[in-house]
Write a protein that holds these residues in place. Sequence first.
Motif, PDB file in Angstrom:
ATOM      1  N   THR A 289       1.261  -1.422   0.790  1.00  0.00           N
ATOM      2  CA  THR A 289       0.271  -0.240   0.445  1.00  0.00           C
ATOM      3  C   THR A 289       0.396   1.278   0.144  1.00  0.00           C
ATOM      4  O   THR A 289       1.804   1.212   1.214  1.00  0.00           O
ATOM      5  CB  THR A 289      -1.095   0.087   0.923  1.00  0.00           C
ATOM      6  N   VAL A 290       0.416   1.969  -0.660  1.00  0.00           N
ATOM      7  CA  VAL A 290       1.065   3.415  -0.290  1.00  0.00           C
ATOM      8  C   VAL A 290       0.368   4.539  -1.004  1.00  0.00           C
ATOM      9  O   VAL A 290      -0.212   4.253  -1.676  1.00  0.00           O
ATOM     10  CB  VAL A 290       2.500   3.701  -2.425  1.00  0.00           C
ATOM     11  N   PRO A 349       1.006 -11.766   4.662  1.00  0.00           N
ATOM     12  CA  PRO A 349       2.321 -11.766   5.040  1.00  0.00           C
ATOM     13  C   PRO A 349       3.747 -11.180   4.400  1.00  0.00           C
ATOM     14  O   PRO A 349       3.862 -12.200   3.399  1.00  0.00           O
ATOM     15  CB  PRO A 349       2.286 -12.805   5.604  1.00  0.00           C
ATOM     16  N   GLY A 350       4.791 -10.656   4.974  1.00  0.00           N
ATOM     17  CA  GLY A 350       5.731  -9.774   4.031  1.00  0.00           C
ATOM     18  C   GLY A 350       5.110  -8.881   3.036  1.00  0.00           C
ATOM     19  O   GLY A 350       6.687  -8.389   2.167  1.00  0.00           O
ATOM     20  N   GLY A 351       3.792  -8.043   3.401  1.00  0.00           N
ATOM     21  CA  GLY A 351       3.677  -7.192   2.760  1.00  0.00           C
ATOM     22  C   GLY A 351       3.972  -5.708   2.968  1.00  0.00           C
ATOM     23  O   GLY A 351       4.549  -5.489   4.275  1.00  0.00           O
ATOM     24  N   TYR A 352       4.108  -4.648   2.905  1.00  0.00           N
ATOM     25  CA  TYR A 352       4.550  -3.751   3.266  1.00  0.00           C
ATOM     26  C   TYR A 352       3.370  -1.993   2.898  1.00  0.00           C
ATOM     27  O   TYR A 352       2.448  -2.347   1.959  1.00  0.00           O
ATOM     28  CB  TYR A 352       5.623  -2.547   2.716  1.00  0.00           C
ATOM     29  N   VAL A 353       4.052  -1.059   3.596  1.00  0.00           N
ATOM     30  CA  VAL A 353       3.130  -0.028   3.980  1.00  0.00           C
ATOM     31  C   VAL A 353       3.271   1.450   3.908  1.00  0.00           C
ATOM     32  O   VAL A 353       4.230   1.012   4.788  1.00  0.00           O
ATOM     33  CB  VAL A 353       1.984   0.322   4.904  1.00  0.00           C
ATOM     34  N   ALA A 354       3.770   1.912   2.836  1.00  0.00           N
ATOM     35  CA  ALA A 354       4.493   3.014   2.996  1.00  0.00           C
ATOM     36  C   ALA A 354       3.436   4.577   2.848  1.00  0.00           C
ATOM     37  O   ALA A 354       2.194   4.398   2.437  1.00  0.00           O
ATOM     38  CB  ALA A 354       4.931   3.471   1.421  1.00  0.00           C
ATOM     39  N   PHE A 355       3.220   4.881   4.045  1.00  0.00           N
ATOM     40  CA  PHE A 355       2.267   6.011   4.672  1.00  0.00           C
ATOM     41  C   PHE A 355       2.835   6.813   4.737  1.00  0.00           C
ATOM     42  O   PHE A 355       3.408   7.629   5.980  1.00  0.00           O
ATOM     43  CB  PHE A 355       1.901   5.236   5.857  1.00  0.00           C
ATOM     44  N   GLU A 356       2.234   8.296   3.822  1.00  0.00           N
ATOM     45  CA  GLU A 356       2.714   9.534   3.514  1.00  0.00           C
ATOM     46  C   GLU A 356       2.492  10.388   4.255  1.00  0.00           C
ATOM     47  O   GLU A 356       0.831  10.633   4.179  1.00  0.00           O
ATOM     48  CB  GLU A 356       3.372   9.538   2.055  1.00  0.00           C
ATOM     49  N   VAL A 357       3.106  11.294   5.332  1.00  0.00           N
ATOM     50  CA  VAL A 357       2.798  11.606   5.858  1.00  0.00           C
ATOM     51  C   VAL A 357       3.210  13.376   6.225  1.00  0.00           C
ATOM     52  O   VAL A 357       4.217  13.282   5.525  1.00  0.00           O
ATOM     53  CB  VAL A 357       2.144  11.799   7.800  1.00  0.00           C
ATOM     54  N   THR A 383       9.475  -0.742  10.163  1.00  0.00           N
ATOM     55  CA  THR A 383      10.249  -1.173   9.630  1.00  0.00           C
ATOM     56  C   THR A 383      11.437   0.239   9.514  1.00  0.00           C
ATOM     57  O   THR A 383      12.507   0.260  10.015  1.00  0.00           O
ATOM     58  CB  THR A 383      10.040  -1.546   7.719  1.00  0.00           C
ATOM     59  N   ALA A 384      11.020   1.764   9.334  1.00  0.00           N
ATOM     60  CA  ALA A 384      11.399   2.683   9.630  1.00  0.00           C
ATOM     61  C   ALA A 384      10.383   3.753   8.591  1.00  0.00           C
ATOM     62  O   ALA A 384       9.548   3.990   8.544  1.00  0.00           O
ATOM     63  CB  ALA A 384      13.164   2.507   7.810  1.00  0.00           C
ATOM     64  N   VAL A 385      11.554   5.089   9.360  1.00  0.00           N
ATOM     65  CA  VAL A 385      10.632   6.590   8.507  1.00  0.00           C
ATOM     66  C   VAL A 385      11.913   7.273   8.038  1.00  0.00           C
ATOM     67  O   VAL A 385      12.812   6.794   8.200  1.00  0.00           O
ATOM     68  CB  VAL A 385      10.559   7.720  10.262  1.00  0.00           C
ATOM     69  N   ILE A 386      10.638   7.253   6.435  1.00  0.00           N
ATOM     70  CA  ILE A 386      12.372   7.355   5.519  1.00  0.00           C
ATOM     71  C   ILE A 386      11.403   9.499   5.037  1.00  0.00           C
ATOM     72  O   ILE A 386      10.172   9.213   4.672  1.00  0.00           O
ATOM     73  CB  ILE A 386      11.458   7.607   4.624  1.00  0.00           C
ATOM     74  N   ILE A 413       6.845   9.497   5.335  1.00  0.00           N
ATOM     75  CA  ILE A 413       6.826   8.179   4.953  1.00  0.00           C
ATOM     76  C   ILE A 413       7.128   6.850   5.888  1.00  0.00           C
ATOM     77  O   ILE A 413       8.286   6.795   6.611  1.00  0.00           O
ATOM     78  CB  ILE A 413       7.053   7.554   3.520  1.00  0.00           C
ATOM     79  N   VAL A 414       6.286   6.564   6.492  1.00  0.00           N
ATOM     80  CA  VAL A 414       6.363   5.144   7.560  1.00  0.00           C
ATOM     81  C   VAL A 414       6.335   4.599   7.060  1.00  0.00           C
ATOM     82  O   VAL A 414       5.003   4.383   6.319  1.00  0.00           O
ATOM     83  CB  VAL A 414       5.663   5.659   8.807  1.00  0.00           C
ATOM     84  N   LEU A 415       7.463   3.286   6.495  1.00  0.00           N
ATOM     85  CA  LEU A 415       7.170   1.970   6.090  1.00  0.00           C
ATOM     86  C   LEU A 415       7.237   0.913   7.376  1.00  0.00           C
ATOM     87  O   LEU A 415       8.059   0.471   8.284  1.00  0.00           O
ATOM     88  CB  LEU A 415       8.535   2.287   5.253  1.00  0.00           C
ATOM     89  N   PHE A 416       5.449   0.076   7.534  1.00  0.00           N
ATOM     90  CA  PHE A 416       5.155  -0.441   7.710  1.00  0.00           C
ATOM     91  C   PHE A 416       5.735  -2.345   7.453  1.00  0.00           C
ATOM     92  O   PHE A 416       5.357  -2.307   5.562  1.00  0.00           O
ATOM     93  CB  PHE A 416       4.052  -0.350   8.790  1.00  0.00           C
ATOM     94  N   PHE A 417       5.459  -2.736   8.006  1.00  0.00           N
ATOM     95  CA  PHE A 417       5.780  -4.765   7.562  1.00  0.00           C
ATOM     96  C   PHE A 417       5.045  -5.507   8.226  1.00  0.00           C
ATOM     97  O   PHE A 417       4.982  -5.199   9.466  1.00  0.00           O
ATOM     98  CB  PHE A 417       7.163  -5.053   7.512  1.00  0.00           C
ATOM     99  N   LYS A 418       4.365  -6.060   7.539  1.00  0.00           N
ATOM    100  CA  LYS A 418       3.628  -7.550   7.934  1.00  0.00           C
ATOM    101  C   LYS A 418       4.306  -8.877   8.094  1.00  0.00           C
ATOM    102  O   LYS A 418       4.658  -8.985   6.996  1.00  0.00           O
ATOM    103  CB  LYS A 418       2.556  -7.639   6.766  1.00  0.00           C
ATOM    104  N   ASN A 419       4.545  -9.194   9.633  1.00  0.00           N
ATOM    105  CA  ASN A 419       5.657 -10.295   9.980  1.00  0.00           C
ATOM    106  C   ASN A 419       4.569 -11.440   8.868  1.00  0.00           C
ATOM    107  O   ASN A 419       3.823 -11.750   8.920  1.00  0.00           O
ATOM    108  CB  ASN A 419       5.872 -10.691  11.160  1.00  0.00           C
ATOM    109  N   PRO A 420       5.660 -12.483   8.397  1.00  0.00           N
ATOM    110  CA  PRO A 420       4.986 -13.990   7.911  1.00  0.00           C
ATOM    111  C   PRO A 420       4.301 -14.433   8.835  1.00  0.00           C
ATOM    112  O   PRO A 420       4.884 -14.249   9.752  1.00  0.00           O
ATOM    113  CB  PRO A 420       6.275 -14.446   7.286  1.00  0.00           C
ATOM    114  N   GLU A 421       3.109 -14.998   8.667  1.00  0.00           N
ATOM    115  CA  GLU A 421       2.913 -16.030   9.318  1.00  0.00           C
ATOM    116  C   GLU A 421       3.784 -17.421   9.577  1.00  0.00           C
ATOM    117  O   GLU A 421       4.596 -17.972   9.028  1.00  0.00           O
ATOM    118  CB  GLU A 421       1.642 -16.721   8.973  1.00  0.00           C
TER     119      GLU A 421
END
Length: 421
Positions: A289-290, A349-357, A383-386, A413-421
Motif C-alpha cells: 500500500t502506498v 504476510p511479508g507485505g508493506y505499507v508506505a504511509f506518507e505524512v 521498518t523505518a521512517v523515510i 513516509i512511515v514504512l510498515f511491515f507485516k511479519n510472515p505468519e
Amino acid sequence: MKRDPFFVHEYLRMFSLPDQDGQTTLQLDQTTRCDTLCINDDEYCRYTNEFWTARQRQASKLHEISYRACFKPQLPRFFISLLTEPGERVYDPFTGRGTTPLEAALLGRQIISNDINPLSRILTEPRLFLPVYEEIKARLYAIPDNPEETSEIDLSMFYHPDTLRTLCSIRGYLLDREKRGELDRTDAWIRMVATNRLSGHSPGFFSVYTLPPNQAVSPERQITINRDRNQIPPYRDVREIILKKSRSLLQGIDQKQRENLIRAADSSLFITGDARRTPEIPDNTVSLTVTSPPFLDIVQYATDNWLRCWFNGLDAEEIGKQITITRKLADWEAVMGEVFRELFRITRPGGYVAFEVGEVRNGSVRLDEHVIPLGITAGFTCTAVIINQQDFTKTANIWGVNNMSVGTNTNRIVLFFKNPE
C-alpha cells in the motif's frame, strides 16, 4: 528475499540517487543521514536523503492531471520498484487523482484503488483504457451544441456564453449516456479530461483566469478576481482544448506500458467508499500500500472540487460530509487507527505499507510520530521512517506552502511491515 526488512535497511542506508542516465555516483551531499526516532521508549530507524526527485526520470505524461494535495509519481515508483514484483497487487485507500494505481499499472502491477470521493474514479480509471486520438476527436465533434442544455447555477463569472453552451452540451450528453448505462471508454476519457480542464490560470483551461487548477474558487471569489484583474471570460474552444490535453496525456507511452495498462485494467478493482471498511478486498492479498491520507483540516477536498462535482452531476456537499476532515489530532488518530486495522487485514504476510505524512501546523505536528503507534497497534512492525528532501514547487509557493508556513514541509513516509505468519 528482496522484500526482507534487512535488505530495505541496507538499501536505504547505502542509497545514492541515480543521474539522468541511470548511473549511481556517490556524492557527499547524496549520502543517507541515519538516526533514530524514539517513541514510547522504542527506537525506530530514520533515513534522510533525496530518494526520489522529478529530475531523476521523467514521469509519464498520463500523470498530468491536477488535483489538490497530491504527491509526485516518483514517490510511489520508489516503493513499488523496491518492494514488489510485476503482477503483485498495489493499493491506495486514499487514491485522489490516481498517482499510485496509475504508476503501479505502468510498472506492470495489479491495482486496487479506493477513495470516498467518486471524482477519484472518474479521474483515474479512464487512464487505464487509452483511446485512439481519432476516436476522441470524432466523438467530440459528434456531440452537437444544444441550446437547451444549460447550467442550473450561474457560471457566467467563469465562462464565455459560447464556451458555457458547448460545455453544458457535452455535460448533458455524458450525464445522459451514464444514466442510460451507455457511457463507454471514449466517453469516460472525454469526461476525465473535461473535468480536469474546467478552471485554471492559462488558455489551456475553459475558464477565464482563476487560481491554480487544483481548486475551484467560489463564484463570489471569482467575481472579485475578475474585477481586480479587469477581465471578462474570453471564448475558449472546449473541444480543441480537450483534444490538445488528450494529445499531451497520450504522448510518449511505449508499447510495454500500454500492455501493462491493459493487464492492470483487466484485473483492477475500483472502490468508492470508506477506507476503514473495504470488504471487497480479500484478506492477505495486497503486497504493498502506498498512500497519503487527509491531513487534519489542511485541505478542503469537497469544497475545492465543487465545480468538478457540478460537471459530473455529483453533490459536493454530500460528498464533503463523508470525507474525514478533522481539526483535533485525537479524532484524526481514531480514524487512522481504524484504517490501519483494515490495512493489516488485507496486507499479505511479508507485505508493506508506505504511509506518507508530513509536518503540519507550522511544523508543530509531525504526523509520522503519531502514525507509528497506530500501525503497531494494528499489528504491523515499523521498518523505518523515510524522509525525502525536496524543494517546493511554484504551485506550493502560490498557495503559501513553504518551510515556514502551513502544509507539509517534507515527504515523511512511515514504512510498515507485516511479519510472515
